[in-house]
Design a protein around this motif. Structure first.
Motif, PDB file in Angstrom:
ATOM      1  N   THR A 194      -7.227   5.918 -18.530  1.00 22.82           N
ATOM      2  CA  THR A 194      -7.375   5.913 -19.987  1.00 22.82           C
ATOM      3  C   THR A 194      -6.504   6.970 -20.646  1.00 22.82           C
ATOM      4  O   THR A 194      -6.301   6.931 -21.858  1.00 22.82           O
ATOM      5  N   THR A 195      -6.025   7.922 -19.883  1.00 28.25           N
ATOM      6  CA  THR A 195      -5.221   9.004 -20.454  1.00 28.25           C
ATOM      7  C   THR A 195      -3.812   9.087 -19.889  1.00 28.25           C
ATOM      8  O   THR A 195      -2.983   9.805 -20.430  1.00 28.25           O
ATOM      9  N   THR A 196      -3.502   8.375 -18.813  1.00 27.79           N
ATOM     10  CA  THR A 196      -2.230   8.550 -18.104  1.00 27.79           C
ATOM     11  C   THR A 196      -1.432   7.253 -18.053  1.00 27.79           C
ATOM     12  O   THR A 196      -1.986   6.183 -17.806  1.00 27.79           O
ATOM     13  N   LYS A 197      -0.119   7.385 -18.264  1.00 28.70           N
ATOM     14  CA  LYS A 197       0.801   6.255 -18.193  1.00 28.70           C
ATOM     15  C   LYS A 197       1.836   6.534 -17.098  1.00 28.70           C
ATOM     16  O   LYS A 197       2.357   7.646 -16.999  1.00 28.70           O
ATOM     17  N   THR A 243      -5.138  14.451 -26.413  1.00 30.30           N
ATOM     18  CA  THR A 243      -5.454  14.504 -27.844  1.00 30.30           C
ATOM     19  C   THR A 243      -4.680  13.479 -28.652  1.00 30.30           C
ATOM     20  O   THR A 243      -4.942  13.298 -29.836  1.00 30.30           O
ATOM     21  N   GLY A 244      -3.703  12.816 -28.040  1.00 32.60           N
ATOM     22  CA  GLY A 244      -2.857  11.870 -28.753  1.00 32.60           C
ATOM     23  C   GLY A 244      -1.536  12.461 -29.188  1.00 32.60           C
ATOM     24  O   GLY A 244      -0.565  11.730 -29.404  1.00 32.60           O
ATOM     25  N   THR A 245      -1.454  13.781 -29.308  1.00 29.14           N
ATOM     26  CA  THR A 245      -0.210  14.437 -29.704  1.00 29.14           C
ATOM     27  C   THR A 245       0.331  15.352 -28.611  1.00 29.14           C
ATOM     28  O   THR A 245       1.416  15.917 -28.753  1.00 29.14           O
ATOM     29  N   ASP A 246      -0.406  15.527 -27.530  1.00 29.81           N
ATOM     30  CA  ASP A 246       0.052  16.374 -26.431  1.00 29.81           C
ATOM     31  C   ASP A 246       0.551  15.496 -25.287  1.00 29.81           C
ATOM     32  O   ASP A 246       0.385  14.272 -25.293  1.00 29.81           O
ATOM     33  N   TYR A 272       3.766  20.831 -19.803  1.00 28.52           N
ATOM     34  CA  TYR A 272       2.764  20.411 -20.787  1.00 28.52           C
ATOM     35  C   TYR A 272       3.274  20.760 -22.176  1.00 28.52           C
ATOM     36  O   TYR A 272       3.677  21.902 -22.443  1.00 28.52           O
ATOM     37  N   ALA A 273       3.286  19.775 -23.082  1.00 29.41           N
ATOM     38  CA  ALA A 273       3.768  19.965 -24.448  1.00 29.41           C
ATOM     39  C   ALA A 273       2.659  19.624 -25.433  1.00 29.41           C
ATOM     40  O   ALA A 273       1.886  18.676 -25.218  1.00 29.41           O
ATOM     41  N   PHE A 274       2.592  20.382 -26.539  1.00 33.44           N
ATOM     42  CA  PHE A 274       1.552  20.156 -27.541  1.00 33.44           C
ATOM     43  C   PHE A 274       2.032  20.687 -28.890  1.00 33.44           C
ATOM     44  O   PHE A 274       2.991  21.481 -28.966  1.00 33.44           O
TER      45      PHE A 274
END
Length: 560
Positions: A167-170, A219-222, A265-267
């Protein structure tokens, strides 16, 4: 049929309401089903964010002189049956299909039922209800079809949710298969070398590189990136005698061993502030704009190492650290970075990076780079950048000012190959991209580096190094998505300074090497690209005594 349809529309403004809702409901379903690009995503979001209006004056594109103004006014004030787009528009001239009309009619019927349930049925006349009943009967087949499509979409969505990877990883993959060969009379020698020349004996190779990226968002943006890398594409320098013949997609460990070579990791720290933390494998050219969009990618860009972008972005390669980008939304953006790069000859898999205090390879006391870039984009067609990087080599591994891009002397000007010395360098660059038309773009860069030796036999000496290149891209050449490219430039060259050779004389690159590359990126499909090309190096190693060398390559790139 069409005449009967419009006669029904004249009976009541409720019919016009159905038409409006149709232009929203059915298209929204279609857009949400087949969103494939940014424009469609924006349109889908518009449809999903429609809001109720209470006055026709809220529509910026509806005027009292419009022929349908009174009908819209009646629908808004009498039935509350009109919704508007987030940008306060109605878009009344938009065409609609019978499916769309059917969907809108169904939506308006729901609104009528609400009015009846709330004891306001007097707002709807018997004639209105008769008309709606006739329309519902006439479009019953379309309504059933639309209901079936919605049910089908819900079933497919449920199946995807039940079988999705995460659900969180592509998972994003890339596979490269390349056939390549190096041609020439003899292997290149550095300027001033007294070694005997040897023939350039090369074999045609067939090799691969495969990368699997796991992109996770919480979070959708990180974004958390973990990359697995494997390949066996060797460095051509072992055959040609110069790093100028290197391919842009060769690998450090050519044994097809699988390794995790990148973690970051980017945010968004704020709306205008983007932060990226590299734990391993950090590279400036992946964190900032390199101003060479058609050729920067290793898998879908230039075939050569030098042709991808300016060598200034090789500073701090394979490092750990922090990159911060400030973009307030105007034409200016600013990026700052600090990377503690890996050593051990840049070997990604076995490099020490910033994690081995026993070898003085910490975050601050080992090899490191401080980087800054100012980007200015006054229009979509023009983009220019001013770049600075200050790099320090602690002497724990072989010094490599441009990570083996250019001549061996330019990368390690103060000591003999295989030895080390503490070195500092200040790097200055300017890069630009200009798109004349959607099918013609040029880009280029120029750079200057001043390096200073802090230890060893050349302690106190300095070296001046210059480089430049330009690229031309003809897009959609021979077919949509294809690109014909030409790249020409001069790899890093030592042009001045106080370096002394063993005889006590000033040591410089005697002549000038030129890099010429032609390639054609052929788009087979969205997931397959074939790129044939030829790389020509004139006066390799900035030594006109060397013969011209050629590298022919056929690269096939699969993305999934």
């Amino acid at each position: 049929m069409k005449k009967a349809f419009w006669n029904l529309c004249k009976v009541s403004p409720v019919v016009l309401a159905a038409a409006f809702f149709a232009a929203n409901s059915a298209v929204a379903a279609e857009v949400n089903e087949q969103v494939t690009n940014v424009a469609q995503l924006s349109e889908a979001q518009d449809y999903n964010n429609m809001s109720q209006v209470t006055s026709v004056s809220q529509f910026s594109d509806v005027q009292p002189t419009d022929w349908a103004f009174q009908a819209l006014q009646s629908l808004v004030e009498r039935y509350g049956c009109i919704a508007g787009y987030p940008n306060s528009t109605y878009r009344g001239n938009r065409a609609l299909t019978r499916y769309e009309f059917a969907a809108g009619l169904n939506s308006c019927l729901d609104r009528v039922n609400e009015l009846i349930a709330t004891a306001t049925a007097d707002l709807v006349t018997k004639q209105d209800l008769t008309t709606l009943q006739r329309l519902q009967e006439e479009f019953s087949a379309e309504l059933a079809t639309l209901r079936g499509r919605v049910d089908g979409l819900e079933a497919r969505t449920a199946e995807l949710e039940a079988n999705q990877f995460s659900t969180t990883t592509k998972l994003v993959g890339e596979g490269i298969f390349a056939v390549s060969d190096v041609f020439g009379n003899s292997r290149a020698l550095p300027g001033g070398s007294t070694a005997a020349r040897t023939d350039l004996n090369s074999n045609t190779t067939f090799s691969d590189r495969v990368r699997l990226n796991l992109y996770s968002s919480f979070t959708g943006t990180d974004q958390l990136q973990i990359r697995l890398n494997a390949g066996n594409i060797v460095n051509n320098a072992g055959v040609s005698g110069t790093n100028m013949t290197r391919l842009g997609f060769d690998v450090s460990d050519a044994t097809n061993s699988v390794a995790i070579d990148k973690i970051n990791y980017a945010f968004n720290f704020a709306n205008a502030l983007r932060v990226k933390v590299d734990a391993s494998g950090g590279e400036l050219y992946e964190n900032v704009n390199t101003f060479n969009p058609d050729f920067a990618s290793s898998g879908r860009g230039a075939l050569s190492r030098y042709g991808r972008f300016s060598p200034i972005y090789r500073q701090g390669q394979n490092g750990a650290g922090l990159t911060v980008t400030f973009n307030p939304g105007g034409p200016l953006s600013l990026t700052g970075a600090y990377l503690a790069q890996s050593t051990n000859n840049g070997n990604i898999v076995n490099g020490f990076g910033a994690n081995n205090p026993g070898l003085n390879n910490g975050l601050f006391n080992g090899d490191n780079t401080i980087f800054g870039q100012l980007s200015f984009q006054p229009s979509k067609a023009f983009n220019i950048g001013l770049t600075y990087a200050r790099s320090y080599f602690a002497g724990n591994g072989a010094n490599n000012l441009f990570q083996s891009t250019g001549s061996a002397f330019a990368n390690n000007p103060f000591v003999a190959p295989g030895t080390t010395t503490r070195t500092e360098s200040n790097n200055y660059g300017v890069e630009a991209t200009f798109q004349f038309s959607p099918k013609l773009a040029i880009s280029g860069w120029g750079g200057y580096t001043t390096a200073d030796a802090r230890s060893g036999g050349n302690a106190g000496a300095d070296a001046d190094i210059w480089y430049w290149a330009g690229a031309l891209a003809l897009k959609d050449f021979g077919g949509e998505g294809n690109v014909l490219g030409v790249i020409f430039g001069q790899p890093p060259k030592v042009t001045g300074g106080s370096i002394k050779n063993v005889a006590g004389n000033t040591n410089l690159d005697d002549s000038t090497s030129y890099h010429l590359e032609g390639l054609y990126k052929f788009k087979v499909s969205d997931n397959i690209q074939i790129t044939p090309g030829l790389l020509v190096i004139f006066n390799p190693e900035h030594n006109d005594a060397n013969d011209t060398e050629y590298v022919g390559t056929l690269r096939t790139t699969f993305t999934f």
